[in-house]
Scaffold this active site. Structure first.
Site, short mmCIF file in Angstrom:
data_model
loop_
_atom_site.label_atom_id
_atom_site.label_comp_id
_atom_site.label_asym_id
_atom_site.label_seq_id
_atom_site.Cartn_x
_atom_site.Cartn_y
_atom_site.Cartn_z
N HIS A 126 36.19 -40.78 65.38
CA HIS A 126 35.10 -41.49 64.75
C HIS A 126 35.32 -43.01 64.75
O HIS A 126 34.42 -43.78 65.02
CB HIS A 126 34.99 -40.98 63.31
CG HIS A 126 33.72 -41.33 62.64
ND1 HIS A 126 32.55 -40.68 62.91
CD2 HIS A 126 33.44 -42.26 61.70
CE1 HIS A 126 31.60 -41.20 62.17
NE2 HIS A 126 32.11 -42.15 61.42
N HIS A 171 24.79 -39.38 61.14
CA HIS A 171 25.42 -38.86 59.93
C HIS A 171 25.25 -37.35 59.93
O HIS A 171 24.76 -36.75 58.97
CB HIS A 171 24.84 -39.51 58.67
CG HIS A 171 25.89 -40.07 57.78
ND1 HIS A 171 25.76 -40.18 56.43
CD2 HIS A 171 27.13 -40.55 58.06
CE1 HIS A 171 26.87 -40.71 55.92
NE2 HIS A 171 27.70 -40.94 56.89
#
Ligand SMILES: Nc1ncnc2c1ncn2[C@@H]1O[C@H](COP(=O)(O)OP(=O)(O)O)[C@@H](O)[C@H]1O
Ligand SMILES: [Mg+2]
Lengths: 722, 216, 78, 78
Positions: free
Chosen positions: A43, A89
């Protein structure tokens, strides 16, 4: 804890562990585990994608800021600039849809105003599973309420979006949010580069809680049966607080009180501090015990990894600190100095006087691993010898059309966007009901925003889908007279350690890149989301895109609907390719396509389209998309309840690469058709606007039935949500 | 040039839109900060913009109604100054008791953004618009269902305090009410957004008239 | 001292949330004759005397924690 | 039987409303060390047996009246 337990807890591989010990020349200890775990996660480090992202076309004379900062910035001229970016998200939204989606919006907004731009528009790209899939009604409801709850409250209009449904998203929904911010003449651009030895490092905003500790490394893993137990504390978004943060941050930047600023996003304080130091080539001392805490029992590791929302880290000169704190206090926010910038390029972390670690930020940021994950060359699946529109014939009549229009995949998404404030800011010219969202700038020019990526095309061919993720939205812009300027993306894929997934990733990225080059619309910001996979089932490769376009004036912007009885309907061809499309997928037929147009010739035609539209007389326009002409013509009937009579040979369900339907007044029709033809775009007269039915071949359908099917599609599939 | 004070609460988000609207009508806007008292005499009129003061926490408008600036606004009301609340501003005026009734969660329980047609029922002290004229503009709110007890509804009806009604009630408001005024007619509030209907390109410019105050 | 404020919509006021919750629950087979949704506020007051703390809690409620037009409240020491 | 469900944000979870309400009350001079805003649900259950009604109430809570990821609840007979 044994070493292997530790590696598992911090999600660090054996080889990465070896790299770390090598870099440090010793074993990592204490909080260093947490630091490497966070910053070397997929990430934060982009370790599987970086080698490919580096090759992207990302510069043009208009680009002021490309990858590497919080968002990309494009110069619009006349003193105006825009910052924009899109972010995913997905994982948090699957776990807690309301908060997951809300904090997604909050996060992307912070990326924008951190740079000094005032957020002026939001867009959202959503992929859900089948309505009957486990939890899907609740997920759809939660995500939409989350986006609406946050966006409406902070006061940024949501002006466009796209919603897709497919079974590949049953266990992994996608929630991608895009934000656009505006700099007017005197607004400074602020960067995250820490500098100035002796300057304060200031913590601003909400207190730190245990929210999302270990979130970044979790987002870098597939879901499995144990996901439940790994859940970190859910991050709660507070849009009210964010609004205060927006106003106060913009104010301190405008008053020149800030040297550098960075929001605390994934991996919170760790990533913001290390990245600021690394970019500035300086060091920092941080006193973790001075970080305002919600829960005083938090450990230094918790503090470093917390993903509590609505927090910023900034660097400020000592003599300006007092004024800075005053501004924040006026907005009801705490600003505390928690450290200083130092010359020596190391980040020194202290807790209650004790030095926890000192590491060169380069080691954790710059030296993060970069993997060349295995992939294969892409071989195009298009075989023109097989494709003929003859071999692809689905009946076309009232029943078939109603069937498609009342399908949740096709029908109205108004239930979603009605919950979004589309007009706060008083500059919305085109809202979510239009294929292109648009806001009017202070200079009275218009900024268009549109999202791309059609998953059913991606499922046909990842490379083609990549091309289409750019060309299709760019044409939507062009058909309204907007020049596409630049692109952001959000690359949602499965597990990159699988060759299949990486192959599709590389192929679609290469498609996108070629299209961007042809259009001279660089990709200037974005986000990669891997591991969208549950129990080995990955999502459709979904590189969603966000494009912005500029139009010189408000006038001559076509609507998207049939407007007047008697107007002539023209079909403009920009390329000669076709896909058997969404219908063949739904009907389980063999899917085929052909795409032979050269990219440069397409781009050339897009340009001519823009100039023809801008010169006026085009009353309405729509790009022919999924389910072909039948769908686009039906949609054009809806708003004003006017029908049309069509006379056209083309198969109603075929999906072209690319065509645009336009309507013009009857007296202008011949002249305009000629102009389009002269501009190399074959243009046919295919019908006339009028009456209260849509008539074509075997079809003779009242507009009221079209509307009814289109509108009721939602409540049919989402009975609990209406 | 008339001077218009625009109240800003934490979370107000249509403040800049109102500023623009006021300027369009050649009036001079100034900010009034919620924590500060002000002297009503320094202004000619006051606007409470829309948004989410205090995030709509507890009840929409409830926390903002407690601000120091609202004490000065009460003073302005006693002196008969024009006071105009839009959306959240309307909610704040009701919560502060400057307007009767209260705005509750929409009937369907969700935020609604849509275009509405409004009819002008009674004239306020200073708004210039004509009775029965229909205006088209957007609304965007979750808490816009106007509620008032039966006996009070009758009272505001008899007093001619109903300012605007929806042609198609979108949220379940009592008596289709979209906007009301106080007894003295100097304080008005409405849920829809005239500040979002200023130019044709917005979809309508019917909102302009609402900023065209005929102040004496 | 810790007090809780239980705030409920007045009976004559349409309780949209209560109605929606009741509908959903009943669609799942639960048998409900009535359902209301209100608010629950916990106030931790810096005040040793129970009497004074209660006065404070009431003062806060009256200051605006509930709207007497549409709501009623009950105070409870917890 | 009538039951009340008191739903509060978990202590480790940020209570956005509580934070705003506490701050406002304190700016009016009230002395609060903590403040939380939750929900108060009244369920009137068609069931005579207290035991069974309580079971029903718990089943309803678990069915989705509260969100276990971020909230806790207490049941109370009223
Ligand atoms: N998640 C969303 N948010 C906002 N608007 C959306 C969303 N999903 C769909 N829309 C809007 O709904 C409209 C219909 O969408 P779609 O069915 O994809 O048709 P179109 O081909 O016109 O884009 C579009 O104008 C789009 O902007
Ligand atoms: Mg679209």
């Amino acid at each position: 804890m044994t070493l292997s337990e530790k590696l598992k807890l911090y999600r660090i591989s054996q080889s990465e562990y070896a790299m770390i010990t090598d870099l440090l020349d010793r074993e990592p200890q204490g909080v260093e585990w947490a630091i490497f775990s966070a910053l070397w996660s997929e990430h934060c480090s982009y370790k599987s994608s970086k080698v490919h992202l580096k090759k992207l076309y990302s510069q043009s004379p208009r680009v002021l800021q490309s990858f590497g900062e919080n968002a990309g910035i494009v110069d619009l001229g006349e003193g105006e600039k825009v910052a924009f970016k899109m972010e995913s998200h997905n994982h948090p939204s699957f776990i807690e849809p309301y908060q997951g989606a809300a904090t997604g919006v909050g996060g992307i907004l912070r990326d924008i105003f951190t740079m000094g731009a005032r957020p002026i528009a939001l867009a959202n790209y959503l992929c859900f599973g089948e309505p009957t899939a486990d939890r899907m009604q609740e997920l759809v409801d939660g995500v939409v309420r989350g986006i609406s709850g946050y966006g409406n409250c902070v006061g940024v209009p949501n002006i466009t979006g796209q919603t897709n449904f497919d079974k590949s998203y049953n266990g992994n929904i996608l929630v991608n949010a895009m934000a656009v911010g505006l700099f007017t003449k005197d607004d400074p651009i602020c960067l995250s580069k820490a500098k100035g030895v002796g300057n304060h490092v200031v913590y601003v905003g909400a207190k730190t809680g245990r929210d999302g500790v270990h979130g970044a490394s979790m987002a870098s893993e597939s879901f499995d049966e144990n996901s439940e137990s790994k859940r970190p504390t859910v991050q709660i978004g507070d849009p009210f607080f964010e609004k205060l943060l927006i106003e106060s941050c913009l104010e301190v930047m405008k008053k020149d009180l800030v040297v550098a600023i960075q929001d605390m996003g994934a991996a919170g304080l760790t990533s913001s501090s290390f990245e600021m130091a690394e970019k500035g080539g300086v060091g920092l001392t941080l006193r973790l015990d001075q970080v305002p805490l919600r829960d005083p029992s938090m450990t230094p590791e918790d503090i470093l990894l917390s993903e509590s929302q609505e927090r910023m880290l900034l660097v400020c000169e000592p003599e300006k600190l007092e004024t800075l704190v005053e501004v924040f206090e006026r907005w009801g926010l705490d600003a505390v100095s928690i450290g200083e910038v130092i010359k020596e390029p190391v980040v020194k972390l202290y807790f209650k006087g004790e030095l926890l670690t000192e590491i060169d930020p380069k080691l954790v940021v710059d030296h993060a691993p970069q993997y060349k994950r295995p992939y294969r060359e892409w071989s195009l699946k298009n075989d023109s010898s097989q494709f003929s529109s003859e071999s692809f014939k689905t009946p076309f009549n009232n029943k078939e059309l109603i069937d498609i229009l009342s399908d949740y995949r096709v029908g109205s998404k108004e239930w979603i966007y009605r919950q979004y404030d589309q007009r706060v800011g008083s500059s919305t010219m085109r809202d979510c009901s239009s294929p292109v969202g648009a806001v009017v700038l202070p200079s009275n020019r218009v900024l268009g925003v549109v999202l791309g990526c059609r998953p059913h095309i991606m499922r046909q061919d990842a490379y083609l889908g990549g091309l289409d993720s750019i060309f299709y939205p760019a044409l939507e812009l062009a058909s309204k007279g907007f020049e596409p300027l630049a692109v952001t993306d959000c690359l949602n894929f499965g597990n990159p350690e699988k060759e299949e997934v990486m192959t599709e990733f590389v192929a679609s990225l290469s498609g996108m890149n070629s299209a961007c080059e042809a259009l001279q619309a660089p990709i200037i910001s974005g986000n990669v989301s891997f591991y969208n996979e549950t129990l080995d089932q990955g999502v459709t490769p979904t590189p969603s895109t966000g494009l912005i376009g500029l139009k010189e004036k408000v006038e001559n912007t076509p609507t998207s609907d049939f407007e007047n009885e008697g107007d002539v309907i023209l079909l403009v061809n920009l390329g000669s390719g076709f896909s058997s499309g969404y219908l063949s997928e739904i009907r389980g037929q063999q899917s085929q396509y052909i795409f032979n147009e050269s990219f440069s010739s397409l781009a050339e035609k897009f340009k001519k389209m823009i100039s023809l539209v801008s010169s006026g007389n085009i009353i309405s326009s729509r790009v022919v998309g999924s389910f072909g002409l039948s769908n686009v013509l039906s949609k054009m009937c809806l708003k004003n309840s006017i029908g049309a009579k069509i006379d056209c040979e083309q198969d109603p369900w075929l999906e072209p690469f690319y065509q645009v339907v336009i309507t013009v007044s009857s007296i202008e029709a011949d002249r305009l058709a000629k102009e389009f033809n002269q501009a190399d775009m074959k243009t046919l007269k295919i019908g006339e606007v009028g009456g209260d039915t849509l008539r074509w071949k075997n079809l003779n359908l009242p507009v009221s039935s079209i509307k009814e099917s289109y509108v009721h599609s939602w409540s049919k599939s989402f009975p609990q949500l209406s | 040039m008339k001077k218009v004070g625009i109240l800003r609460f934490p979370g107000t988000n249509c403040d800049r839109d109102i500023w623009k609207s006021v300027e369009l009508k050649n009036q001079k806007p100034s900010w009034l900060w919620y924590q500060d008292h002000f002297n009503p005499k320094d202004f000619d009129a006051f606007v409470l913009p829309g948004g989410f003061s205090y995030g709509d926490y507890l009840r929409s408008g409830a926390l903002a109604a407690l601000s120091p600036a609202m004490e000065s606004l009460r003073e302005a009301n006693q002196k008969g100054f024009p006071i105009f609340g839009i959306c959240n501003g309307f909610q704040i005026l009701c919560e502060a008791g400057l307007l009767p009734g209260v705005l509750m969660r929409n009937k369907e329980g969700r935020f609604i953004d849509q275009w509405v047609d409004l009819k002008l029922r009674n004239q306020s002290l200073w708004s210039p618009v004509k009775i029965n004229q229909v205006f088209r503009m957007p609304m965007a709110h979750a808490d816009g269902r106007f509620y008032i007890q039966d006996q009070d509804y009758k009272k505001i009806q008899d007093n001619g305090q109903i300012w605007l009604t929806y042609e198609n009630n979108p949220n379940g408001s009592v008596g289709d009410i979209a906007g009301i005024m106080n007894e003295k007619r100097n304080v008005v509030g409405m849920m829809p957004h005239p500040d979002r209907a200023l130019f044709d390109w917005m979809g309508s410019d019917d909102g302009l008239e609402f900023f065209d105050w005929n102040l004496s | 001292m810790k007090f809780a404020l239980k705030i409920l919509p007045k009976t004559e006021v349409l309780d949209t949330q209560g109605r929606a919750v009741q509908k959903t629950l009943m669609s799942h087979g639960f048998k409900l004759t009535d359902c209301h949704v209100g608010k629950y506020l916990v106030l931790e007051i810096e005040e040793k005397s129970r009497e004074k703390a209660r006065e404070q809690a009431i003062a806060m409620a009256e200051k605006g924690l509930y709207n007497p037009l549409i709501e009623t409240y009950q105070l409870e020491e917890i």
